[in-house]
Motif scaffolding. Structure first.
Motif, PDB file in Angstrom:
ATOM      1  N   ILE A   1       0.860  -1.249  -0.119  1.00  0.00           N
ATOM      2  CA  ILE A   1      -0.145   0.051   0.121  1.00  0.00           C
ATOM      3  C   ILE A   1       0.944   1.228  -0.069  1.00  0.00           C
ATOM      4  O   ILE A   1       1.823   1.455   1.048  1.00  0.00           O
ATOM      5  CB  ILE A   1      -0.952  -0.044   1.054  1.00  0.00           C
ATOM      6  CG1 ILE A   1      -1.720  -1.235   1.214  1.00  0.00           C
ATOM      7  CG2 ILE A   1      -1.811   1.125   1.262  1.00  0.00           C
ATOM      8  CD1 ILE A   1      -2.452  -1.502   2.579  1.00  0.00           C
ATOM      9  N   ASP A   2       0.938   1.915  -1.159  1.00  0.00           N
ATOM     10  CA  ASP A   2       1.733   3.191  -1.208  1.00  0.00           C
ATOM     11  C   ASP A   2       1.127   4.541  -0.350  1.00  0.00           C
ATOM     12  O   ASP A   2       0.214   4.429   0.034  1.00  0.00           O
ATOM     13  CB  ASP A   2       1.923   3.441  -2.771  1.00  0.00           C
ATOM     14  CG  ASP A   2       1.106   4.117  -3.562  1.00  0.00           C
ATOM     15  OD1 ASP A   2      -0.265   4.305  -2.844  1.00  0.00           O
ATOM     16  OD2 ASP A   2       1.226   4.350  -4.538  1.00  0.00           O
ATOM     17  N   ASN A   3       1.927   5.434  -0.663  1.00  0.00           N
ATOM     18  CA  ASN A   3       1.567   6.619   0.384  1.00  0.00           C
ATOM     19  C   ASN A   3       0.121   7.247  -0.113  1.00  0.00           C
ATOM     20  O   ASN A   3      -0.394   8.272   0.486  1.00  0.00           O
ATOM     21  CB  ASN A   3       2.655   7.683   0.271  1.00  0.00           C
ATOM     22  CG  ASN A   3       2.950   8.111  -0.861  1.00  0.00           C
ATOM     23  OD1 ASN A   3       2.827   7.811  -2.054  1.00  0.00           O
ATOM     24  ND2 ASN A   3       3.968   9.064  -0.779  1.00  0.00           N
ATOM     25  N   ALA A   4      -0.328   6.939  -1.500  1.00  0.00           N
ATOM     26  CA  ALA A   4      -1.443   7.591  -2.102  1.00  0.00           C
ATOM     27  C   ALA A   4      -2.608   6.522  -1.647  1.00  0.00           C
ATOM     28  O   ALA A   4      -3.823   6.984  -2.151  1.00  0.00           O
ATOM     29  CB  ALA A   4      -1.240   7.630  -3.574  1.00  0.00           C
ATOM     30  N   GLY A   5      -2.463   5.497  -1.092  1.00  0.00           N
ATOM     31  CA  GLY A   5      -3.612   4.627  -0.782  1.00  0.00           C
ATOM     32  C   GLY A   5      -3.727   3.505  -1.802  1.00  0.00           C
ATOM     33  O   GLY A   5      -4.625   2.702  -1.631  1.00  0.00           O
ATOM     34  N   GLN A   6      -2.817   3.415  -2.843  1.00  0.00           N
ATOM     35  CA  GLN A   6      -2.935   2.452  -3.940  1.00  0.00           C
ATOM     36  C   GLN A   6      -2.474   1.181  -3.687  1.00  0.00           C
ATOM     37  O   GLN A   6      -1.418   1.094  -2.846  1.00  0.00           O
ATOM     38  CB  GLN A   6      -2.158   3.068  -5.266  1.00  0.00           C
ATOM     39  CG  GLN A   6      -2.247   1.980  -6.313  1.00  0.00           C
ATOM     40  CD  GLN A   6      -3.623   1.948  -6.941  1.00  0.00           C
ATOM     41  OE1 GLN A   6      -4.464   2.798  -7.266  1.00  0.00           O
ATOM     42  NE2 GLN A   6      -3.854   0.565  -7.271  1.00  0.00           N
ATOM     43  N   VAL A   7      -3.323   0.074  -3.702  1.00  0.00           N
ATOM     44  CA  VAL A   7      -2.876  -1.308  -3.200  1.00  0.00           C
ATOM     45  C   VAL A   7      -2.247  -2.181  -4.568  1.00  0.00           C
ATOM     46  O   VAL A   7      -2.839  -1.972  -5.725  1.00  0.00           O
ATOM     47  CB  VAL A   7      -4.297  -2.010  -2.782  1.00  0.00           C
ATOM     48  CG1 VAL A   7      -3.833  -3.326  -2.505  1.00  0.00           C
ATOM     49  CG2 VAL A   7      -4.950  -1.360  -1.831  1.00  0.00           C
TER      50      VAL A   7
ATOM     51  N   SER B   1       3.162   6.767   5.783  1.00  0.00           N
ATOM     52  CA  SER B   1       2.346   7.911   5.594  1.00  0.00           C
ATOM     53  C   SER B   1       0.779   7.500   5.369  1.00  0.00           C
ATOM     54  O   SER B   1      -0.140   8.395   5.036  1.00  0.00           O
ATOM     55  CB  SER B   1       2.790   9.013   4.764  1.00  0.00           C
ATOM     56  OG  SER B   1       2.886   8.479   3.610  1.00  0.00           O
ATOM     57  N   VAL B   2       0.881   6.111   4.945  1.00  0.00           N
ATOM     58  CA  VAL B   2      -0.736   5.915   4.420  1.00  0.00           C
ATOM     59  C   VAL B   2      -1.750   5.672   5.601  1.00  0.00           C
ATOM     60  O   VAL B   2      -1.248   5.691   6.918  1.00  0.00           O
ATOM     61  CB  VAL B   2      -0.457   4.441   3.652  1.00  0.00           C
ATOM     62  CG1 VAL B   2      -0.661   3.362   4.885  1.00  0.00           C
ATOM     63  CG2 VAL B   2      -1.759   4.107   3.065  1.00  0.00           C
ATOM     64  N   GLN B   3      -3.111   5.941   5.113  1.00  0.00           N
ATOM     65  CA  GLN B   3      -3.984   6.127   6.182  1.00  0.00           C
ATOM     66  C   GLN B   3      -4.104   4.627   6.790  1.00  0.00           C
ATOM     67  O   GLN B   3      -4.154   3.678   6.025  1.00  0.00           O
ATOM     68  CB  GLN B   3      -5.247   6.389   5.544  1.00  0.00           C
ATOM     69  CG  GLN B   3      -5.500   7.930   5.213  1.00  0.00           C
ATOM     70  CD  GLN B   3      -6.695   8.452   4.609  1.00  0.00           C
ATOM     71  OE1 GLN B   3      -7.523   7.649   4.511  1.00  0.00           O
ATOM     72  NE2 GLN B   3      -6.698   9.719   4.264  1.00  0.00           N
ATOM     73  N   TYR B   4      -4.143   4.519   8.109  1.00  0.00           N
ATOM     74  CA  TYR B   4      -4.510   3.470   8.930  1.00  0.00           C
ATOM     75  C   TYR B   4      -5.502   2.613   8.453  1.00  0.00           C
ATOM     76  O   TYR B   4      -5.574   1.358   8.343  1.00  0.00           O
ATOM     77  CB  TYR B   4      -4.236   3.443  10.236  1.00  0.00           C
ATOM     78  CG  TYR B   4      -4.525   2.281  11.143  1.00  0.00           C
ATOM     79  CD1 TYR B   4      -3.182   1.799  10.947  1.00  0.00           C
ATOM     80  CD2 TYR B   4      -5.396   1.772  12.100  1.00  0.00           C
ATOM     81  CE1 TYR B   4      -2.854   0.264  11.889  1.00  0.00           C
ATOM     82  CE2 TYR B   4      -5.253   0.753  12.941  1.00  0.00           C
ATOM     83  CZ  TYR B   4      -4.117   0.223  12.931  1.00  0.00           C
ATOM     84  OH  TYR B   4      -3.959  -1.313  13.391  1.00  0.00           O
ATOM     85  N   ALA B   5      -6.666   3.066   8.050  1.00  0.00           N
ATOM     86  CA  ALA B   5      -8.008   2.531   7.583  1.00  0.00           C
ATOM     87  C   ALA B   5      -7.723   1.673   6.238  1.00  0.00           C
ATOM     88  O   ALA B   5      -8.095   0.517   6.099  1.00  0.00           O
ATOM     89  CB  ALA B   5      -9.001   3.684   7.242  1.00  0.00           C
ATOM     90  N   LYS B   6      -6.696   2.161   5.538  1.00  0.00           N
ATOM     91  CA  LYS B   6      -6.567   1.321   4.150  1.00  0.00           C
ATOM     92  C   LYS B   6      -5.918   0.082   4.578  1.00  0.00           C
ATOM     93  O   LYS B   6      -6.253  -0.949   3.895  1.00  0.00           O
ATOM     94  CB  LYS B   6      -5.834   2.057   3.254  1.00  0.00           C
ATOM     95  CG  LYS B   6      -5.803   1.567   1.893  1.00  0.00           C
ATOM     96  CD  LYS B   6      -6.839   1.719   1.332  1.00  0.00           C
ATOM     97  CE  LYS B   6      -6.858   1.453  -0.296  1.00  0.00           C
ATOM     98  NZ  LYS B   6      -8.365   1.489  -1.042  1.00  0.00           N
ATOM     99  N   VAL B   7      -4.894  -0.066   5.534  1.00  0.00           N
ATOM    100  CA  VAL B   7      -4.334  -1.296   6.066  1.00  0.00           C
ATOM    101  C   VAL B   7      -5.161  -2.004   6.725  1.00  0.00           C
ATOM    102  O   VAL B   7      -5.154  -3.126   6.377  1.00  0.00           O
ATOM    103  CB  VAL B   7      -2.979  -0.650   6.915  1.00  0.00           C
ATOM    104  CG1 VAL B   7      -2.427  -1.963   7.361  1.00  0.00           C
ATOM    105  CG2 VAL B   7      -1.947   0.170   6.284  1.00  0.00           C
ATOM    106  N   VAL B   8      -6.121  -1.466   7.432  1.00  0.00           N
ATOM    107  CA  VAL B   8      -7.101  -2.294   8.046  1.00  0.00           C
ATOM    108  C   VAL B   8      -8.189  -2.879   7.107  1.00  0.00           C
ATOM    109  O   VAL B   8      -8.454  -4.090   7.259  1.00  0.00           O
ATOM    110  CB  VAL B   8      -8.032  -1.300   9.245  1.00  0.00           C
ATOM    111  CG1 VAL B   8      -9.283  -2.172   9.762  1.00  0.00           C
ATOM    112  CG2 VAL B   8      -6.910  -0.982  10.138  1.00  0.00           C
ATOM    113  N   GLU B   9      -8.372  -2.122   6.282  1.00  0.00           N
ATOM    114  CA  GLU B   9      -9.369  -2.870   4.937  1.00  0.00           C
ATOM    115  C   GLU B   9      -8.652  -4.104   4.456  1.00  0.00           C
ATOM    116  O   GLU B   9      -9.115  -5.124   4.146  1.00  0.00           O
ATOM    117  CB  GLU B   9      -9.518  -1.864   3.922  1.00  0.00           C
ATOM    118  CG  GLU B   9     -10.619  -0.607   4.309  1.00  0.00           C
ATOM    119  CD  GLU B   9     -10.647   0.190   3.258  1.00  0.00           C
ATOM    120  OE1 GLU B   9     -10.555  -0.061   1.907  1.00  0.00           O
ATOM    121  OE2 GLU B   9     -11.062   1.318   3.195  1.00  0.00           O
TER     122      GLU B   9
END
Length: 136
Positions: free
Chosen positions: A66-72, A107-115
């Motif tokens: 998951i990069d810093n822009a939230g792209q998986v 710097s990625v949002q924690y919510a994206k990692v949790v998803e």
């Protein structure tokens, strides 16, 4: 009549001497082992630091980045969450117990990692690791 004895003459052995060839092959093998990189290919991300980390890399490890822009990304290929789920389910059908590592930018949002972690839990993948960097 006295026979003359010649000193210092050697009779060459029949065949090819392969010792230099074996030496060169061993040097090439050592160089290959030292330069081979066992890391998983992927997108360059700024990893958060942890005090102790355990290497989880195995031959068939799948890397989710998951990069810093939230792209998986799955193994360096950009995917959406439904595509990620489909590909991981396909992989699980082929080999049920494969390891997965999650690499999230600091710097990625924690919510994206949790998803992504929730998706892995739904698929029932048990060998999941979070990659961290070494402390500075």
């Amino acid at each position: 009549m006295a026979t003359a004895v010649k000193f210092g003459t050697k009779k060459r052995a029949n065949g090819i001497n392969i010792t230099p060839f074996v030496d060169v092959l061993l040097v090439v093998l050592v160089i290959f082992i030292l330069t081979s990189n066992a890391s998983i290919p992927g997108i360059r991300v700024d990893l958060p630091k942890a005090s102790a980390s355990v290497p989880l890399e195995k031959p068939k490890t799948k890397a989710i980045t998951i990069d810093n822009a939230g792209q998986v990304f799955l193994d360096a290929y950009p995917v959406t969450l439904p595509e990620l789920e489909e590909r991981l389910r396909t992989e699980k059908a082929l080999s049920p117990d494969f390891p997965v590592i999650v690499r999230g930018d600091a710097s990625v949002q924690y919510a994206k990692v949790v998803e992504v972690l929730d998706l892995l839990r739904r698929i029932e993948l048990n060998q999941v690791g979070l990659v961290t960097g070494k402390p500075a």
